[in-house]
Design a protein around this motif. Sequence first.
Motif, PDB file in Angstrom:
ATOM      1  N   THR A  98       0.881  -1.232  -0.081  1.00  0.00           N
ATOM      2  CA  THR A  98      -0.157  -0.046   0.036  1.00  0.00           C
ATOM      3  C   THR A  98       0.866   1.216   0.066  1.00  0.00           C
ATOM      4  O   THR A  98       2.002   1.256   0.613  1.00  0.00           O
ATOM      5  N   SER A  99       0.395   2.167  -0.577  1.00  0.00           N
ATOM      6  CA  SER A  99       1.176   3.485  -0.795  1.00  0.00           C
ATOM      7  C   SER A  99       0.273   4.928  -0.499  1.00  0.00           C
ATOM      8  O   SER A  99      -0.717   4.630  -1.032  1.00  0.00           O
ATOM      9  N   GLU A 136       4.578   5.077   6.062  1.00  0.00           N
ATOM     10  CA  GLU A 136       3.384   5.748   6.395  1.00  0.00           C
ATOM     11  C   GLU A 136       4.016   7.397   6.060  1.00  0.00           C
ATOM     12  O   GLU A 136       4.653   7.925   6.870  1.00  0.00           O
ATOM     13  N   GLY A 137       3.291   8.097   5.286  1.00  0.00           N
ATOM     14  CA  GLY A 137       3.601   8.993   4.907  1.00  0.00           C
ATOM     15  C   GLY A 137       2.824  10.280   5.574  1.00  0.00           C
ATOM     16  O   GLY A 137       1.838   9.939   6.343  1.00  0.00           O
ATOM     17  N   LEU A 140      17.425  11.999  -0.586  1.00  0.00           N
ATOM     18  CA  LEU A 140      17.779  12.426   0.811  1.00  0.00           C
ATOM     19  C   LEU A 140      16.914  12.863   1.596  1.00  0.00           C
ATOM     20  O   LEU A 140      17.050  12.616   2.869  1.00  0.00           O
ATOM     21  N   LEU A 141      15.694  13.768   1.128  1.00  0.00           N
ATOM     22  CA  LEU A 141      14.844  14.156   2.295  1.00  0.00           C
ATOM     23  C   LEU A 141      13.948  13.120   2.627  1.00  0.00           C
ATOM     24  O   LEU A 141      13.699  13.229   3.832  1.00  0.00           O
ATOM     25  N   LEU A 142      13.716  12.000   1.837  1.00  0.00           N
ATOM     26  CA  LEU A 142      12.975  10.879   2.685  1.00  0.00           C
ATOM     27  C   LEU A 142      13.767  10.275   3.673  1.00  0.00           C
ATOM     28  O   LEU A 142      13.328   9.717   4.751  1.00  0.00           O
ATOM     29  N   ARG A 143      15.085   9.992   3.321  1.00  0.00           N
ATOM     30  CA  ARG A 143      15.957   9.167   4.113  1.00  0.00           C
ATOM     31  C   ARG A 143      16.104  10.121   5.603  1.00  0.00           C
ATOM     32  O   ARG A 143      15.957   9.631   6.717  1.00  0.00           O
ATOM     33  N   ASN A 144      15.980  11.531   5.477  1.00  0.00           N
ATOM     34  CA  ASN A 144      16.104  12.143   6.754  1.00  0.00           C
ATOM     35  C   ASN A 144      14.736  12.457   7.414  1.00  0.00           C
ATOM     36  O   ASN A 144      15.052  12.621   8.571  1.00  0.00           O
ATOM     37  N   GLU A 145      13.842  11.973   6.737  1.00  0.00           N
ATOM     38  CA  GLU A 145      12.529  12.032   7.348  1.00  0.00           C
ATOM     39  C   GLU A 145      11.998  10.407   7.961  1.00  0.00           C
ATOM     40  O   GLU A 145      11.123  10.340   8.566  1.00  0.00           O
ATOM     41  N   GLY A 146      12.924   9.662   7.737  1.00  0.00           N
ATOM     42  CA  GLY A 146      12.853   8.100   8.293  1.00  0.00           C
ATOM     43  C   GLY A 146      12.094   7.224   7.254  1.00  0.00           C
ATOM     44  O   GLY A 146      11.560   6.419   7.694  1.00  0.00           O
ATOM     45  N   ILE A 147      11.608   7.812   6.027  1.00  0.00           N
ATOM     46  CA  ILE A 147      11.119   7.030   5.138  1.00  0.00           C
ATOM     47  C   ILE A 147      11.697   5.901   4.309  1.00  0.00           C
ATOM     48  O   ILE A 147      12.837   6.495   4.122  1.00  0.00           O
ATOM     49  N   SER A 148      11.574   4.730   4.503  1.00  0.00           N
ATOM     50  CA  SER A 148      12.382   3.610   4.095  1.00  0.00           C
ATOM     51  C   SER A 148      12.158   3.079   2.570  1.00  0.00           C
ATOM     52  O   SER A 148      12.984   2.324   2.111  1.00  0.00           O
ATOM     53  N   LYS A 149      11.236   3.667   1.998  1.00  0.00           N
ATOM     54  CA  LYS A 149      10.873   2.824   0.888  1.00  0.00           C
ATOM     55  C   LYS A 149       9.958   3.817   0.092  1.00  0.00           C
ATOM     56  O   LYS A 149       8.840   4.299   0.476  1.00  0.00           O
TER      57      LYS A 149
END
Length: 341
Positions: A25-26, A45-46, A182-191
């Motif tokens: 799910t996305s 979870e965004g 890079l932004l997602l990585r810094n936000e803790g999003i992994s996929k």
Amino acid sequence: MLKRLCMLISLLLFFTGCAAKDNSTSESITTYALDTVITINLYDEGSEAIFTRMTNRINEIETLMSKHIAGSEVDLINQNAGIKPVVVSQDTYKVVERALMYAKLSKGSFDPTIGPIVDLWGIGTEEARVPSRDEITQKLNYVDYEAIILDEQEGSVYLSKTDMSIDLGAIAKGFVADELVLLLRNEGISKAIINLGGNVYAYGEKDNGDEWKIAIQTPYDQRNVNFGYVEIKDKTVVTSGPYERYFEEDGKTYHHIFDANTGYPIDGETVSVTIVTQSSMDADALSTLLFTMNQKEGLDLIESIDGVECLYIDQDYEIRMSSGFEEMFTLTDHTYKIVDN
């Protein structure tokens, strides 16, 4: 432009469909910037705040680097060609510096000062036309990557010849993709799957630990039919080909990838180049650069660069790949034939 927009939306739907087949799910957003449709699917979870930060970052980079936005840093660089250096942001300096590196590597086959030629032809606009040979010859006087002067200490870019202009269209989308990762990585999003009009970044891996399947579009079909796919994670897939932007006049097709030496669209054996690597900015530049080279030289170049793989398609539906590409690629349309390099 409408036809191209429909093609891009179809591609976005294709990747959304792939995600559904993976039983993941996305949450997603779709926006338009950098002259392309952009879609972002987050499989963690965004939140609205994360999507807002991502769209803000996209818009920030476009405002800095679009040559078509009055007052952008690239516009200021071009307006001050032959007059004075322009101090720019770290973002713009980094992208210009990288573009200049690839210009030197290719000895000018990839040239960010192609702007005067791009403007002359107007491909992708309502003013697209075939210029006269005299017009092209005159504009080629201003295509010269060696006339770009960078001052790292000042953070400035200077075009030393009047009437020069840089165009970062062959590399800026890749920079955007890298910055979003890079932004997602810094936000803790992994996929996530980030798609900038076919420039796709597969970030992380699926919930079950498998790699993502990213399809590659056939250059011969305007309905986004795909001839194969790669299985990757934490890598980008970027394809360049004449089907992206083109126009027809007097029965002849003219596309947007130019030979910086002649000022004409490249007319050779290659109809598509796909790059897979970790940096989308590098993949963006390399996919264009390899399109300007003959296939043997291009494959030799890629084999000399660690962590980069490529696939060529020629006019006879023949596929040639770097050694590492074969390990991740599956052919699904046997109209195409994989041949030895």
